[in-house]
Design an enzyme around this catalytic site. Sequence first.
Site, mmCIF file in Angstrom:
data_model
loop_
_atom_site.group_PDB
_atom_site.id
_atom_site.type_symbol
_atom_site.label_atom_id
_atom_site.label_comp_id
_atom_site.label_asym_id
_atom_site.label_seq_id
_atom_site.Cartn_x
_atom_site.Cartn_y
_atom_site.Cartn_z
ATOM 1 N N CYS A 1 17.615 30.222 22.915
ATOM 2 C CA CYS A 1 17.466 31.507 22.223
ATOM 3 C C CYS A 1 16.292 32.295 22.799
ATOM 4 O O CYS A 1 15.360 31.728 23.391
ATOM 5 C CB CYS A 1 17.191 31.278 20.739
ATOM 6 S SG CYS A 1 18.583 30.657 19.802
ATOM 7 N N CYS B 1 14.818 27.780 16.069
ATOM 8 C CA CYS B 1 13.696 28.660 16.427
ATOM 9 C C CYS B 1 12.668 28.725 15.292
ATOM 10 O O CYS B 1 11.465 28.798 15.548
ATOM 11 C CB CYS B 1 14.210 30.049 16.793
ATOM 12 S SG CYS B 1 15.077 30.045 18.382
ATOM 13 N N GLU C 1 13.841 33.692 21.247
ATOM 14 C CA GLU C 1 12.561 33.327 20.640
ATOM 15 C C GLU C 1 11.964 32.108 21.323
ATOM 16 O O GLU C 1 10.773 32.054 21.627
ATOM 17 C CB GLU C 1 12.749 32.997 19.146
ATOM 18 C CG GLU C 1 13.286 34.145 18.313
ATOM 19 C CD GLU C 1 14.811 34.169 18.256
ATOM 20 O OE1 GLU C 1 15.461 33.907 19.288
ATOM 21 O OE2 GLU C 1 15.338 34.465 17.177
ATOM 22 N N ASN D 1 17.752 35.557 25.490
ATOM 23 C CA ASN D 1 18.585 34.356 25.365
ATOM 24 C C ASN D 1 19.251 34.049 26.698
ATOM 25 O O ASN D 1 19.609 34.951 27.472
ATOM 26 C CB ASN D 1 19.582 34.443 24.211
ATOM 27 C CG ASN D 1 20.462 35.674 24.197
ATOM 28 O OD1 ASN D 1 20.112 36.706 24.749
ATOM 29 N ND2 ASN D 1 21.608 35.572 23.545
#
Length: 138
Positions: A54, A95, A56, A43
């Site tokens: 983030c 996400c 992801e 992140n």
Amino acid sequence: MVDRKDLINMALDMRSRSYVPYSHFAVGAALLCRDGKVFPGCNIENSSFGATNCAERTAFFSAVADGEKKFSAIAIVGGPEGKAPSALCPPCGICRQIMLEFCSDDFEVILAKNPDDYQVFQLSELIPVSFGPGDLGK
Ligand code: THU
């Protein structure tokens, strides 16, 4: 061949790269492509807060920028900076939507505290009744 434990270890390593001066909550991710390549992510926060990315999404955007569009699994780990995760870190709604763009229902989302303590979910469990690419034009 990369297995779930490898992915979790890669995600854990990525937490040291997190830029988290505001939340001090470090998240790491490791995204497995169908061709076997792995793209890690961390992140990256921003003083505007809203521009934070983030872990992801960092992994997905870096993979797509590298030409990948087919994915089989992602490992996600997170918790207070400098400490081993003591809880699972489920992906945020944005996400999940990004995953939906590129992944099929059986895409594996591995939420882990460590390589010996994890749970596996299918994307369809995490975002049921979703709006995805197939819904446009219906
Ligand atoms: N965060 C992630 O990177 N992934 C998640 O799945 C949940 C939240 C980040 C965003 C922000 O930098 C920090 O964790 C606290 O919300």
